[in-house]
Design a protein around this motif. Structure first.
Motif, PDB file in Angstrom:
ATOM      1  N   VAL A 178       0.814  -1.218   0.000  1.00 22.75           N
ATOM      2  CA  VAL A 178       0.000   0.000   0.000  1.00 22.75           C
ATOM      3  C   VAL A 178       0.845   1.263   0.000  1.00 22.75           C
ATOM      4  O   VAL A 178       0.291   2.372  -0.104  1.00 22.75           O
ATOM      5  CB  VAL A 178      -0.977   0.029   1.192  1.00 22.75           C
ATOM      6  CG1 VAL A 178      -1.814  -1.239   1.228  1.00 22.75           C
ATOM      7  CG2 VAL A 178      -0.240   0.240   2.508  1.00 22.75           C
TER       8      VAL A 178
ATOM      9  N   ASP B 164      -7.253  -4.878  -2.893  1.00 29.35           N
ATOM     10  CA  ASP B 164      -7.421  -4.178  -1.618  1.00 29.35           C
ATOM     11  C   ASP B 164      -8.749  -4.539  -0.952  1.00 29.35           C
ATOM     12  O   ASP B 164      -8.999  -4.118   0.183  1.00 29.35           O
ATOM     13  CB  ASP B 164      -7.374  -2.664  -1.831  1.00 29.35           C
ATOM     14  CG  ASP B 164      -6.013  -2.182  -2.292  1.00 29.35           C
ATOM     15  OD1 ASP B 164      -5.968  -1.309  -3.189  1.00 29.35           O
ATOM     16  OD2 ASP B 164      -4.991  -2.662  -1.760  1.00 29.35           O
TER      17      ASP B 164
ATOM     18  N   LEU C 142      -7.095   2.665  -5.538  1.00 26.11           N
ATOM     19  CA  LEU C 142      -7.503   1.362  -5.009  1.00 26.11           C
ATOM     20  C   LEU C 142      -7.512   0.298  -6.096  1.00 26.11           C
ATOM     21  O   LEU C 142      -7.833   0.561  -7.262  1.00 26.11           O
ATOM     22  CB  LEU C 142      -8.865   1.472  -4.350  1.00 26.11           C
ATOM     23  CG  LEU C 142      -8.835   2.113  -2.952  1.00 26.11           C
ATOM     24  CD1 LEU C 142     -10.203   2.618  -2.549  1.00 26.11           C
ATOM     25  CD2 LEU C 142      -8.311   1.119  -1.928  1.00 26.11           C
TER      26      LEU C 142
END
Length: 127
Positions: free
Chosen positions: A64, A90, A86
């Motif tokens: 991330v 995720d 995103l």
């Protein structure tokens, strides 16, 4: 006593953004460093991000880094996870946790060391 309440999850298209919030209704917010973990069915909690208040430092999982940002508002006793760019991978239930400051830096990445958890919020990223 620490009580954590999360909000902000939902359904978003790949490439989109969400902001998760974790409010601590307890009176000892500054005694606990905060972290975000995520979980998919059949797996353990996986570290996402954490913040160490006194050091003023933040930590991220490699998956991330550069996309997510953890931040806090001491006046509101709230920690946030800003999620950008995103990806479908995720998708998970995201949990915020509080780990007592006495546990040190290494405890931030290990969910076993956390003292309190929120109820979790679902994040779904559609491709």
């Amino acid at each position: 006593q620490v009580q954590l309440v999360e909000s902000g999850g939902g359904l978003v298209q790949a490439g989109g953004s969400l902001r998760l919030s974790c409010a601590n209704s307890g009176r000892t917010f500054s005694d606990y460093n905060m972290g975000w973990f995520r979980q998919t069915p059949g797996t353990d909690y996986k570290f996402v991000a954490a913040i160490h208040w006194s050091a003023g430092e933040t930590y991220y999982a490699d998956s991330v880094k550069g996309r997510f940002t953890i931040s806090g508002d001491n006046a509101k006793n709230t920690v946030y996870l800003h999620m950008n760019s995103l990806k479908p991978e995720d998708t998970a239930v995201y949990y915020c946790g509080a780990v007592h400051k006495s546990r040190g830096f290494y405890a931030l990445r290990d969910w076993h060391d956390y003292n309190y958890w929120g109820q979790g919020t679902q994040v779904t990223v559609a491709s």
